[in-house]
Design a protein around this motif. Sequence first.
Motif, short mmCIF file in Angstrom:
data_model
loop_
_atom_site.label_atom_id
_atom_site.label_comp_id
_atom_site.label_asym_id
_atom_site.label_seq_id
_atom_site.Cartn_x
_atom_site.Cartn_y
_atom_site.Cartn_z
N PRO A 17 0.83 -1.21 0.00
CA PRO A 17 0.00 0.00 0.00
C PRO A 17 0.86 1.26 0.00
O PRO A 17 1.96 1.27 0.57
N PHE A 18 0.38 2.29 -0.65
CA PHE A 18 1.05 3.58 -0.59
C PHE A 18 -0.01 4.66 -0.46
O PHE A 18 -1.13 4.51 -0.91
N THR A 19 0.36 5.74 0.20
CA THR A 19 -0.59 6.80 0.48
C THR A 19 -0.37 8.01 -0.41
O THR A 19 0.69 8.17 -1.02
N TRP A 20 -1.39 8.82 -0.44
CA TRP A 20 -1.39 10.05 -1.21
C TRP A 20 -0.22 10.93 -0.80
O TRP A 20 0.16 10.99 0.37
N ARG A 21 0.37 11.60 -1.79
CA ARG A 21 1.46 12.56 -1.53
C ARG A 21 1.11 13.89 -2.16
O ARG A 21 0.44 13.94 -3.19
N LYS A 22 1.62 14.92 -1.59
CA LYS A 22 1.35 16.27 -2.09
C LYS A 22 1.75 16.41 -3.55
O LYS A 22 1.04 17.04 -4.33
N LYS A 23 2.86 15.82 -3.96
CA LYS A 23 3.31 15.96 -5.34
C LYS A 23 2.37 15.27 -6.33
O LYS A 23 2.40 15.55 -7.52
N TRP A 24 1.51 14.35 -5.84
CA TRP A 24 0.53 13.67 -6.70
C TRP A 24 -0.84 14.33 -6.64
O TRP A 24 -1.80 13.79 -7.18
N GLU A 25 -0.94 15.46 -6.00
CA GLU A 25 -2.23 16.10 -5.75
C GLU A 25 -3.08 16.25 -7.02
O GLU A 25 -4.26 15.92 -7.03
N ARG A 26 -2.49 16.72 -8.09
CA ARG A 26 -3.24 16.97 -9.33
C ARG A 26 -3.39 15.72 -10.19
O ARG A 26 -4.15 15.70 -11.14
N ASN A 27 -2.65 14.68 -9.87
CA ASN A 27 -2.59 13.51 -10.73
C ASN A 27 -2.92 12.20 -10.00
O ASN A 27 -2.62 11.13 -10.50
N TRP A 28 -3.54 12.28 -8.86
CA TRP A 28 -3.77 11.10 -8.02
C TRP A 28 -4.55 10.00 -8.74
O TRP A 28 -4.27 8.82 -8.59
N ASN A 29 -5.51 10.35 -9.56
CA ASN A 29 -6.30 9.35 -10.26
C ASN A 29 -5.48 8.54 -11.26
O ASN A 29 -5.84 7.42 -11.59
N ASN A 30 -4.39 9.10 -11.74
CA ASN A 30 -3.55 8.41 -12.71
C ASN A 30 -2.34 7.71 -12.09
O ASN A 30 -1.63 7.00 -12.79
N VAL A 31 -2.12 7.90 -10.80
CA VAL A 31 -0.97 7.28 -10.14
C VAL A 31 -1.27 5.80 -9.92
O VAL A 31 -2.29 5.43 -9.35
N LYS A 32 -0.37 4.94 -10.42
CA LYS A 32 -0.55 3.49 -10.27
C LYS A 32 0.54 2.85 -9.44
O LYS A 32 0.32 1.82 -8.82
N TYR A 33 1.73 3.43 -9.47
CA TYR A 33 2.89 2.80 -8.86
C TYR A 33 3.38 3.60 -7.67
O TYR A 33 3.34 4.83 -7.67
N CYS A 34 3.91 2.91 -6.69
CA CYS A 34 4.35 3.57 -5.46
C CYS A 34 5.67 4.30 -5.62
O CYS A 34 5.98 5.19 -4.84
N SER A 35 6.45 3.89 -6.62
CA SER A 35 7.78 4.48 -6.76
C SER A 35 8.23 4.44 -8.22
O SER A 35 7.63 3.76 -9.06
#
Length: 48
Positions: A17-35
């Motif tokens: 599991p990985f949690t939301w990060r500020k740098k992903w704020e605008r793109n959270w729906n498209n984030v798939k990978y933790c790193s």
Amino acid sequence: MKKSDLPIKICPICKRPFTWRKKWERNWNNVKYCSERCRRNKKNEESN
């Protein structure tokens, strides 16, 4: 906001599991990978 209240996703590569990060704020729906490492190894997951 508490860290425990942040959205969580599961990485399809490492299954962690990985949690939301500020740098992903605008793109959270498209984030798939933790790193970046998991993102680079996504070809390994596609072949499984």
